[in-house]
Design a protein around this motif. Structure first.
Motif: not given
Length: 373
Positions: A154-155, A219-220, A347-351, A358-359
């Motif tokens: 999932l990156g 993706d989410v 997971f919505v906010f954490s992803r 990461k960016g």
């Protein structure tokens, strides 16, 4: 000291600039802007009292036959020490079994760390930048990335160099030699803490950060069963300054999302510390300003074409603008209705938070000296 040494080794690998301030920030709970690495020194000041208060019933059951005293000298002494540390907290209920709080540990921890946060600025003589960063770290959702589950497919993973760069950026540790020219744009000099790096619009990094967050958000939505399209051509998003259609696609087009109308979601990332002054900094102002700018630019065109416009603004520390928060909370509701797990929607906010960091990491690492790799 063992825990502190381990964290220091992870962050700076035996290098410089990991001092008492960095350890204080790392050992604060995430809701107070820290990394959530609780130190034994902090926990020892309230854990004993909390444990005793939460186990009154069990103690009473064990000791009632032997005539033992529940309110012994050790407990009284611990309460007195706690009162000296937290003079404004009412501890009266902790002396009586029937009035002892059910969530004693949460109450005491919040009180203790709340007091620490009040005094940390004075204790470490914060500069204007340090004060601003600390406020940004305490913003809602700024620490969401820390709760993500590492899943390479999932990156949701970073290299050691990337993760270390993010930790240094958030713990106010210098990343670059001051006044060195930016190796990417070659137009400006780098500042030691990476502010130029995270708002430099030259590739690589700036567009990558935007596109990475967009791809993760898409993706989410897809995994939540929400019908959407990425980079959807709508042919009516315009730039008012140009006065003509730029045929700009929507970052994400969500079908039938608002009152049956399609919704154009437009992402924008900002650095909250650009143009920082000695006074007047307000955490969250940069993202609300960016959000308002997007609304002024595109909302009218969307409404005229029977679409809904949702700006999705975020900053380099992971804070989200109000419209972005509302959008993700609704996505959470959809996920929750489709899963059997109570916390399946977390997971919505954490992803999204992890994608933002990461960016930012890509922008920082792209400008690190080769020796730092």
């Amino acid at each position: 000291m063992g825990l502190r040494n381990a964290i220091e080794d992870i962050v700076v690998c035996g290098g410089a600039f990991f001092g008492d301030l960095q350890w204080r920030l790392a050992s604060l709970p995430t809701r107070f802007g820290g990394l959530g690495i609780c130190s034994a020194e902090d926990a020892s000041s309230y854990a004993f009292v909390a444990s005793r208060a939460q186990s009154w019933v069990l103690q009473d059951h064990i000791l009632r036959e032997c005539g033992g005293e529940l309110l012994d000298s050790d407990y009284k002494g611990a309460l007195e020490n706690l009162h000296s540390s937290l003079p404004d907290l009412d501890l009266g209920g902790f002396y009586i079994k029937d009035t002892a709080p059910i969530k004693a540990q949460k109450i005491l921890a919040n009180a203790l760390y709340g007091e620490i946060v009040k005094t940390v600025e004075e204790k470490f003589a914060f500069s204007p930048r340090q004060r601003a960063v600390f406020e940004c770290l305490q913003a809602p959702h700024a620490q969401d990335f820390l709760s993500v589950v590492p899943i390479e497919g999932l990156g949701q993973c970073m290299s050691a160099v990337e993760y270390r760069a993010i930790l240094k950026y958030r713990l106010m540790i210098p990343l670059f030699p001051a006044d060195d020219p930016c190796p990417v744009c070659r137009k400006c000099c780098l500042d030691s803490f990476g502010e130029h790096a995270v708002h430099c619009k030259e590739l690589p990094g700036f567009k990558y950060r935007h596109d990475l967050v967009r791809d993760v958000l898409y993706d989410v939505l897809k995994r939540a069963g929400i019908s959407a399209k990425k980079e959807a051509p709508v042919n009516f998003l315009t730039d008012p300054l140009e006065g003509r259609s730029t045929l700009r696609p929507a970052d994400i087009l969500v079908f039938g999302w608002e009152r049956g109308k399609h919704t154009c979601v437009d992402l924008t990332g900002v650095s909250p510390l650009v143009g920082l002054r000695d006074h007047g900094f307000v955490a969250g102002h940069a993202i609300t300003k960016a959000e308002a700018g997007k609304v002024a630019k595109h909302e009218k065109a969307c409404i005229e074409n029977q679409h809904v416009f949702v700006p999705f603004a975020f900053d380099t520390f992971g804070a989200l603008a109000p419209d972005a928060v509302r959008f993700l909370k609704r996505v959470q509701q959809v996920v929750s209705s489709n899963t059997a797990h109570v916390k399946g929607q977390n997971f919505v906010f954490s992803r999204v938070g992890f994608a933002i960091q990461k960016g930012v990491a890509a922008q920082l690492v792209a400008r690190l000296p080769t020796i730092g790799l």
